[in-house]
Design a protein around this motif. Structure first.
Motif, short mmCIF file in Angstrom:
data_model
loop_
_atom_site.label_atom_id
_atom_site.label_comp_id
_atom_site.label_asym_id
_atom_site.label_seq_id
_atom_site.Cartn_x
_atom_site.Cartn_y
_atom_site.Cartn_z
N LEU A 36 -9.98 1.00 6.01
CA LEU A 36 -9.22 0.81 7.24
C LEU A 36 -9.67 -0.46 7.96
N VAL A 37 -10.98 -0.74 7.94
CA VAL A 37 -11.49 -1.97 8.55
C VAL A 37 -10.89 -3.19 7.85
N GLY A 38 -10.87 -3.16 6.52
CA GLY A 38 -10.29 -4.26 5.78
C GLY A 38 -8.83 -4.48 6.11
N ARG A 39 -8.10 -3.38 6.24
CA ARG A 39 -6.69 -3.47 6.61
C ARG A 39 -6.53 -4.11 8.00
N ILE A 40 -7.41 -3.74 8.92
CA ILE A 40 -7.33 -4.28 10.27
C ILE A 40 -7.62 -5.78 10.28
N ILE B 171 0.81 -1.21 0.00
CA ILE B 171 0.00 0.00 0.00
C ILE B 171 0.85 1.27 0.00
N VAL B 172 2.14 1.15 0.36
CA VAL B 172 2.99 2.33 0.49
C VAL B 172 3.05 3.12 -0.81
N GLY B 173 3.26 2.43 -1.91
CA GLY B 173 3.35 3.13 -3.20
C GLY B 173 2.01 3.66 -3.69
N LEU B 174 0.91 3.24 -3.07
CA LEU B 174 -0.43 3.66 -3.49
C LEU B 174 -0.99 4.78 -2.62
N LEU B 175 -0.28 5.17 -1.56
CA LEU B 175 -0.84 6.16 -0.64
C LEU B 175 -1.23 7.47 -1.32
N PRO B 176 -0.39 8.03 -2.22
CA PRO B 176 -0.83 9.28 -2.87
C PRO B 176 -2.13 9.10 -3.65
N GLN B 177 -2.29 7.98 -4.35
CA GLN B 177 -3.49 7.73 -5.14
C GLN B 177 -4.71 7.54 -4.23
N ILE B 178 -4.54 6.79 -3.13
CA ILE B 178 -5.64 6.57 -2.19
C ILE B 178 -6.05 7.87 -1.53
N ALA B 179 -5.05 8.66 -1.12
CA ALA B 179 -5.35 9.94 -0.47
C ALA B 179 -6.17 10.84 -1.39
N ALA B 180 -5.80 10.90 -2.67
CA ALA B 180 -6.53 11.74 -3.62
C ALA B 180 -7.92 11.18 -3.90
N ASP B 181 -8.04 9.88 -4.06
CA ASP B 181 -9.31 9.26 -4.44
C ASP B 181 -10.33 9.32 -3.31
N LEU B 182 -9.87 9.12 -2.07
CA LEU B 182 -10.79 9.08 -0.93
C LEU B 182 -10.87 10.40 -0.18
N ILE C 230 -12.46 -7.27 1.74
CA ILE C 230 -13.14 -6.07 2.28
C ILE C 230 -12.48 -4.81 1.74
N SER C 231 -11.14 -4.79 1.71
CA SER C 231 -10.42 -3.62 1.21
C SER C 231 -10.74 -3.36 -0.26
N ALA C 232 -10.80 -4.43 -1.05
CA ALA C 232 -11.09 -4.27 -2.48
C ALA C 232 -12.47 -3.68 -2.72
N THR D 254 -5.18 -3.80 -6.81
CA THR D 254 -4.11 -4.40 -6.02
C THR D 254 -4.69 -5.30 -4.93
N PHE D 255 -5.77 -4.87 -4.30
CA PHE D 255 -6.39 -5.69 -3.25
C PHE D 255 -7.09 -6.92 -3.84
N TRP D 256 -7.62 -6.80 -5.04
CA TRP D 256 -8.17 -7.99 -5.69
C TRP D 256 -7.06 -9.00 -5.97
N ALA D 257 -5.91 -8.50 -6.41
CA ALA D 257 -4.77 -9.38 -6.66
C ALA D 257 -4.32 -10.06 -5.37
N LEU D 258 -4.33 -9.32 -4.27
CA LEU D 258 -3.95 -9.88 -2.97
C LEU D 258 -4.92 -10.97 -2.54
N THR D 259 -6.19 -10.78 -2.83
CA THR D 259 -7.19 -11.81 -2.49
C THR D 259 -6.89 -13.11 -3.23
N ILE D 260 -6.55 -12.99 -4.50
CA ILE D 260 -6.22 -14.18 -5.30
C ILE D 260 -4.95 -14.84 -4.77
N ILE D 261 -3.94 -14.02 -4.44
CA ILE D 261 -2.71 -14.57 -3.88
C ILE D 261 -3.00 -15.32 -2.59
#
Length: 390
Positions: free
Chosen positions: A95-99, A22-33, A84-86, A159-166
């Protein structure tokens, strides 16, 4: 090499990608949400605190259960959290999904470390633990950059969908490759908690908090440092993160080898190097050439402590290694949360996007001081079963 170690490394890969991807996605998440950079950083620190809670609570709860079944159940929790995150419609649900995903992390590495150590001869245990952690470092080398690239091309949810598959693939790998491992007989839960009366266990946990707090303090906001200070284009961030990831892979392997030879001495040397690298990075972050070098060295030195710190905790808690191992994973992630929080405070106070690197250097120096003091005062138990030198 026992094939079960590969399955544990596979699990480490999925969990490592969830933690750091998620580190590399923080700028995108911050802007989107529609949240600020420090608030976006709570997705890292909130995850880390949840890991700390799960590492102790879940490890204690499952300590008497067959270990492969425990690992499988933990991976189901991992899958649920990333799903949940996806699907999260807003920041609170993300944040709930991350937890939820984080709750499995500490117990998985805590139980997995003991299983890995039991699969090999005593003098190879740090190496076996480092192999399990290699999954996490591989996630940094290829998973994090590719996850960031995937998020930039298809949106961060992909990315979270990919993590679910992994997670699903990892679940199958553990089921097929890890042999059933009975729970240890003997020490009950009350006896296992008794190891926390030993000063050296607390020294190890404190050093783990500060060592990882220093590295993650600098790394959590690295995407902002690269783009806002170093002048790199956003599209180059995934490829720059490959350098950090490659360093973690090398550092984890070398750190495991050194820990098997001289545990405390290797940790002191590595943490000294880490503090120095973070300070140099802070001073030269405007130089693209120096940034490239610093990213590689930051990953190498920063993650080289992981197998040694894990082994040090287990060494002083030989009669309750599973709970102690889980507690040390908790310590790692309390450090992650501390580093991310302090780095965010420094940014919010107006010190700029290079300030988390200075925070990281200072926290690492504090950890080094604790380790040196603890090493001077240590009392090594007689005939340690882990077969390492202090």
């Amino acid at each position: 090499m026992p094939v079960g170690l590969l399955a544990l490394a596979l699990g480490g890969f999925g969990i490592g990608l969830t933690e750091f991807g998620i580190v590399g996605l923080l700028p995108q998440i911050a802007a989107d949400l529609g949240v600020s950079e420090p608030v976006a950083g709570y997705l890292v620190s909130g995850y880390a605190l949840s890991v700390a809670i799960g590492a102790v609570a879940l490890t204690a709860a499952v300590g008497r259960l067959e270990r492969r079944k425990v690992l499988l159940a933990l991976m189901l929790l991992f899958i649920a959290g990333n799903l949940i995150s996806a699907l999260a419609p807003a920041y609170p649900m993300l944040l709930v999904g991350r937890i939820v995903a984080a709750l499995c992390h500490g117990a998985f590495f805590g139980v997995g470390s003991v299983v890995a150590a039991d699969l090999v001869a005593p003098h190879r245990r740090a190496g076996a633990i480092s192999l399990m952690f290699a999954g996490l470092t591989v996630a940094n080398v290829v998973g994090v950059p590719l996850g960031t690239l995937l998020g930039e091309e298809l949106g961060w949810r992909s990315t979270f969908w990919a993590l679910t598959i992994i997670g699903v693939v990892t679940l199958a790998g553990i089921r097929m490759l890890v042999p059933p491992t009975p729970a240890p007989a003997g020490t009950g839960l009350r006896g296992e908690f008794g190891v926390f009366r030993r000063p050296q266990v607390w020294v190890s946990l404190a050093v783990s908090v500060l060592a990882f707090g220093g590295v993650i303090g600098g790394f959590t906001y690295i995407a902002f440092t690269l783009t806002e200070v170093g002048g790199f284009a956003t599209a180059t961030v995934p490829w720059l993160l490959v350098l950090f990831g490659a360093g973690t892979f090398v550092g984890n392997h070398v750190g495991g080898k050194l820990a098997d030879r001289a545990l405390n001495a290797s940790l002191i040397t590595i943490m000294t190097m880490t503090a120095g690298v973070l300070a140099v990075f802070a001073l030269t972050a405007q130089s693209k050439a120096m940034t490239v070098v610093s990213l590689l060295l930051m990953g190498t030195a920063g993650l080289a402590t992981a197998p040694g710190l894990q082994l040090r905790t287990m060494k002083y808690a030989q009669d309750a290694p599973t709970l102690a191992s889980g507690a040390n994973i908790a310590a790692f992630n309390i450090g992650n949360a501390l580093g991310a929080w302090l780095g965010g405070l420094a940014i919010a106070a107006g010190y700029g996007f290079v300030s988390p690197l200075w925070v990281g250097a200072g926290v690492t120096v504090a950890g080094l001081a604790v380790l040196v003091a603890g090493s001077v005062r240590r009392r090594v138990p007689a005939a340690p079963s882990v077969g390492v030198a202090g």
